[in-house]
Design an enzyme around this catalytic site. Structure first.
Site, PDB file in Angstrom:
ATOM      1  N   CYS A   1     -36.764  15.560 -12.850  1.00 58.17           N
ATOM      2  CA  CYS A   1     -36.079  14.429 -13.463  1.00 58.17           C
ATOM      3  C   CYS A   1     -37.060  13.268 -13.582  1.00 58.17           C
ATOM      4  O   CYS A   1     -37.830  12.991 -12.652  1.00 58.17           O
ATOM      5  CB  CYS A   1     -34.878  14.013 -12.623  1.00 58.17           C
ATOM      6  SG  CYS A   1     -33.971  12.622 -13.348  1.00 58.17           S
TER       7      CYS A   1
ATOM      8  N   ASP B   1     -32.291   6.373 -23.231  1.00 55.37           N
ATOM      9  CA  ASP B   1     -32.547   7.031 -21.949  1.00 55.37           C
ATOM     10  C   ASP B   1     -33.977   7.545 -21.977  1.00 55.37           C
ATOM     11  O   ASP B   1     -34.582   7.713 -23.041  1.00 55.37           O
ATOM     12  CB  ASP B   1     -31.550   8.185 -21.763  1.00 55.37           C
ATOM     13  CG  ASP B   1     -31.444   8.640 -20.314  1.00 55.37           C
ATOM     14  OD1 ASP B   1     -32.136   8.057 -19.464  1.00 55.37           O
ATOM     15  OD2 ASP B   1     -30.669   9.568 -20.049  1.00 55.37           O
ATOM     16  N   ASN B   2     -34.521   7.788 -20.787  1.00 56.32           N
ATOM     17  CA  ASN B   2     -35.845   8.398 -20.675  1.00 56.32           C
ATOM     18  C   ASN B   2     -36.923   7.615 -21.419  1.00 56.32           C
ATOM     19  O   ASN B   2     -37.660   8.153 -22.251  1.00 56.32           O
ATOM     20  CB  ASN B   2     -35.803   9.851 -21.155  1.00 56.32           C
ATOM     21  CG  ASN B   2     -34.935  10.717 -20.264  1.00 56.32           C
ATOM     22  OD1 ASN B   2     -34.965  10.585 -19.044  1.00 56.32           O
ATOM     23  ND2 ASN B   2     -34.136  11.591 -20.860  1.00 56.32           N
TER      24      ASN B   2
END
Length: 888
Positions: free
Chosen positions: A163, A295-296
């Site tokens: 992650c 996100d990310n």
């Protein structure tokens, strides 16, 4: 069958048992059924396996906390550490358990990153599940899982998924990011079986101009289905190893891990490996999916969480998107709080852990320092992944070819170890490590803080404490809300953990080297308070006498603020003896935070913090109870319908636990509604007043105006999220809250004090009509209630008037006890009501002055801040007392 045990056997004070490296394992048939069989049967030849095989799965079950969630069909291991409350599941294994399993991670302990509920796919539906290959291709097609298995050559190889938030808890202690707190176990390794995506794209034939491949899953979320993209040339490059996978460690995919089919992208962050695959879309541009954009990403370190809300172009900048993993490592032994005897027979200690890199790069060195980087020593590195390259020609595992001999890229973590004399550990104050990959990229000493807290990879540091005849080791953090770790301890003591010297004072050099946090945080503690408070002391203050509550491990006495709290004393009573960190930070302003040192009375001790963390605010509740709302616990209600009432407003209906259950909300009070940001899991909490009748059973209705984003405004975080969630989604509620309550016949309770009112002036705008409506309804529905009501409702257009029909029906049936005046700032030519804003002239005409000749009058106001500010100024000039004007 002889199997090499590749997981290193390390010998701390209490050596872990060597992992069972799968003498037998479970296999999966074409139909997805699980069956036991020796692994050798999966080879074309009955070959001994010289490479690691997965640990056996244990017995899992549906966990009690999942019973009342959309994931009630998913069996899970109770050892997993939940990072985001009960639902959705985001979890990591205890670091020691993960490490002790060896090179390959069992399905049971593999980390999970879910943005929402887990899609349901029954075993008998697995082979018929379909996904499409479409977009900028000559031959778009749809493929079933059966076709994927039967028509294409299969491959099996190990991949470590990580992650992007791994080790984020360290960043959150320096300064809270917009992400939840992963520890150092946000990674896992498995054998994946499937079809290289290049084979599917070769059949589809991308056309000239195509540059990206987008993936979309079946998980429907508040902002659409989860999706992302990677570059087309990566997908076409066999050396990158991108795969459409249908098996994990020889099993059909577990629901948490993408059942029945998913993407696996080695060397890149886990967020690119889309689960529950439904679409593969070849495009010219990167994905425009909400989750790909918001996100990310690693935004520049100077961007604060507050500023990031209004920077859409920054979020869309692909320069800030994360693809390849960075170089990272962690120490697994010594464990956190492990003790080593100084006067025992043990002469050396085997310090050991893991390391990984991204983009297919190999870790080439792991260095250990006992003197804060002045000198280093090399650890030995073990790469179990290399053993798969030695698989004999033609060897298969789980029906997939093992032809890895030609691939130079590395897809997996490695293990490292170093024997250190106990005497040298006793002379050191800490152990620190750094890894370097074959591109000579080494872990940095200092943290790069960013708004999402992603890709945290500074040197990993363990502190060594000398305690009597023992050494005790302390890791940087513990995952989730678990207390512990030197970073938390140093910060609580006032140390600067972002200064490059790990919170230690170094005199002038510290000033020269200081790395300032992106923004000075408001201190909510009193530096003069040194008291430590136990759980027993806290629980003694769990009622309405001297209510104490906890925010970020600090204890506050709410007693002096009971009368002044805008949400009323009940809000403080509901928080008494609980950890209300999430609610406080989600709701309160910077001004409120700045007031907190005045109420700070101490720090909760370590045992108490652990006990509170273990008490989930979503604790299992009695769903047969007659009243839905609970003041100290969140209760889940199912969104059962959405009905448009205007172009930007909807009625949201929720189903309670059973048909006879009532809400339990006094007239004039509100409920707290909680949703979570689907990317960061950050809580979004707002107060709302339902429009349901007070005696309604089984359901709960809200009318909500949706503040959608525009070119100039970011939109309402809660209303956009609420509008986005699908029917069937659970939402959390808690209450009641609010300082005002109408008990009938003119009797009001305000912050616990009673008074009688002869006349209400009710001022509202937009969705602020909802608390006004509930009070008006309570007055009019009781025929012998003689209280008079004047409702002044301002809006832009006629369409914006919410609950209009019920308002007018109530006034018409009031026998003169109520009157209603609508005014519009943008009226049509046919509009016959008031025109213009609610200004001084308007209020002087329709509201008048305060009560006279013994009459008691009160103004109730609910609307946007601009309206509240105007009412406050105008009514003060009209000689209304401050205590007679109440703002919901």
């Amino acid at each position: 069958m002889a199997v090499e045990n590749v997981a290193p056997r390390y010998i701390p004070t209490a050596p872990p048992s060597p992992p069972e490296t799968a003498k037998h394992s479970q296999a999966t048939s074409l139909t997805g059924e699980r069956q036991s069989a020796p692994l050798a049967l999966h080879s074309k030849k009955n070959l001994l396996k010289s490479y690691p095989l997965p640990p056996q799965n244990g017995i899992k079950s549906v966990q009690p906390q999942d019973f009342k969630t959309p994931d009630s069909h998913v069996e899970r291991d109770p050892r997993l550490i939940r990072l985001t409350g009960v639902h959705p599941l985001n979890c990591e294994a205890p670091l020691t358990d993960l490490y002790n399993e060896g090179f390959l991670t069992s399905e049971d302990l593999h980390f999970v990153r879910n943005h929402g509920h887990v899609p349901v796919c029954e075993d008998e539906e697995v082979l018929d599940w379909t996904f499409s290959v479409e977009g900028m291709v000559q031959r778009p097609f749809t493929l079933s899982v059966r076709d994927l298995i039967e028509r294409y050559e299969q491959a099996t190889y190990p991949v470590t998924l990580v992650c992007a938030g791994n080790r984020r808890k360290e960043q959150n202690i320096v300064r809270k990011s917009k992400g939840f707190s992963w520890g150092p176990a946000g990674l896992s390794t498995a054998l994946w079986t499937g079809v290289p995506i290049a084979d599917l794209l070769a059949q589809a034939k991308p056309i000239r101009g195509a540059r990206y491949v987008c993936f979309e899953g079946a998980d429907k979320l508040p902002n659409g289905h989860y999706g992302t993209s990677v570059k087309l040339n990566w997908c076409l490059n066999a050396d990158k190893g991108i795969m459409v996978a249908h098996r994990m460690n020889g099993h059909a995919l577990h629901p948490d891990h993408g059942k029945p089919v998913r993407i696996i992208i080695p060397g890149q962050i886990g967020g690119r490996s889309v689960k529950w695959l439904r679409r593969i879309i070849v495009t010219k541009e990167p994905s425009d999916n909400w989750y790909h954009i918001y996100d990310n990403r690693v935004l520049p370190t100077m961007i604060t969480p507050e500023a990031s809300a209004d920077l859409p172009n920054t979020w869309k900048d692909e320069n800030y998107a994360i693809y390849d993993l960075n170089t990272n490592s962690a120490i697994c032994y010594p464990q956190h709080d492990e003790m080593v005897a100084l006067d025992g027979n043990q002469k050396t200690y085997k310090v050991c852990g893991y390391a990984y890199s991204g983009g297919g790069k190999r870790i080439t060195r792991l260095e250990v320092t006992l003197d804060k980087g002045r000198s280093w020593r090399l650890a030995s590195i073990n790469y179990p992944e290399d053993q798969y390259r030695n698989a004999p020609d033609g060897d298969e595992l789980y029906g997939g070819k093992m032809d890895m001999w030609w691939r130079e890229t590395c897809f997996c973590w490695c293990f490292w170890e170093l024997d250190v004399p106990i005497t040298q550990l006793a002379d050191a104050s800490d152990i620190m490590i750094r890894a370097m990959d074959e591109g000579l990229m080494a872990q940095p000493r200092d943290m790069y803080w960013s708004v999402l807290g992603m890709m945290n990879n500074p040197w990993y540091r363990l502190v060594i404490h000398k305690e009597d005849r023992f050494l005790r080791f302390e890791h940087p953090t513990q995952p989730a809300l678990m207390p512990g770790g030197w970073m938390e301890r140093v910060k609580n003591a006032g140390g600067n953990i972002a200064n490059g010297f790990w919170g230690e004072s170094t005199g002038q050099a510290e000033e020269a080297m200081e790395i300032k946090t992106p923004e000075e945080q408001i201190s909510m503690t009193n530096s003069k308070v040194r008291r430590t408070i136990t759980l027993a002391e806290l629980e003694q203050h769990g009622g309405e006498e001297e209510p104490w509550f906890v925010v970020e491990g600090e204890v506050y006495d709410g007693t002096p603020y009971l009368d002044d709290h805008p949400g009323g004393a009940t809000s403080i009573f509901a928080a008494a003896a609980t950890d209300c960190t999430e609610e406080f930070l989600a709701i309160h302003s910077e001004n409120a935070k700045a007031m907190m040192p005045d109420y700070h009375i101490g720090t909760l001790d370590k045992l108490a913090r652990s006990a509170l963390a273990a008490k989930s605010v979503d604790a299992e509740k009695d769903v047969t109870r007659s009243i839905f709302l609970q003041p100290k616990l969140w209760s889940k209600a199912l969104l059962s319908s959405k009905v448009d009432v205007s172009s930007d407003s909807k009625i949201f209906t929720f189903t309670l636990d059973h048909k006879e259950q009532v809400l339990g909300l006094p007239v004039g009070q509100h409920v707290l509604m909680r949703l979570r940001d689907p990317a960061t899991r950050e809580a979004i909490i707002r107060a709302y007043t339902p429009i349901s009748q007070s005696d309604a059973k089984g359901t709960l209705d809200f009318v909500v105006k949706i503040y959608r984003p525009t070119s100039t405004q970011s939109g309402g975080k809660m209303t956009v999220a609420l509008d986005s969630i699908p029917v069937g989604h659970f939402v959390d509620f808690k209450g009641p809250v609010g300082k005002f309550e109408y008990a009938g016949d003119g009797l009001c309770r305000i912050s616990g004090k009673t008074r009688y009112v002869d006349r209400f002036i009710m001022i509202c705008a937009g969705s602020g009509v909802t608390p006004i409506l509930t009070v008006l309804r309570a007055v009019i529905d009781k025929e012998d209630d003689t209280t008079e009501c004047t409702v002044l409702n301002g809006n832009r257009t006629e369409e914006d008037i919410l609950c209009r029909q019920e308002l007018e029906t109530l006034v018409k049936g009031s026998n003169g006890r109520a009157r209603l005046m609508h005014t519009l700032s943008r009226p049509s030519h046919s509009w016959k009501g008031g025109r213009g804003r609610m200004d001084r002239t308007f209020f002087q005409k329709y509201a008048g002055g305060p009560g006279t000749n013994g009459e008691s009058a009160m103004v109730l106001v609910c609307g946007p801040k601009a309206l509240e500010d105007a009412v406050r100024d105008i009514f003060t000039d009209m000689r209304w007392d401050e205590e007679d004007v109440l703002f919901f």
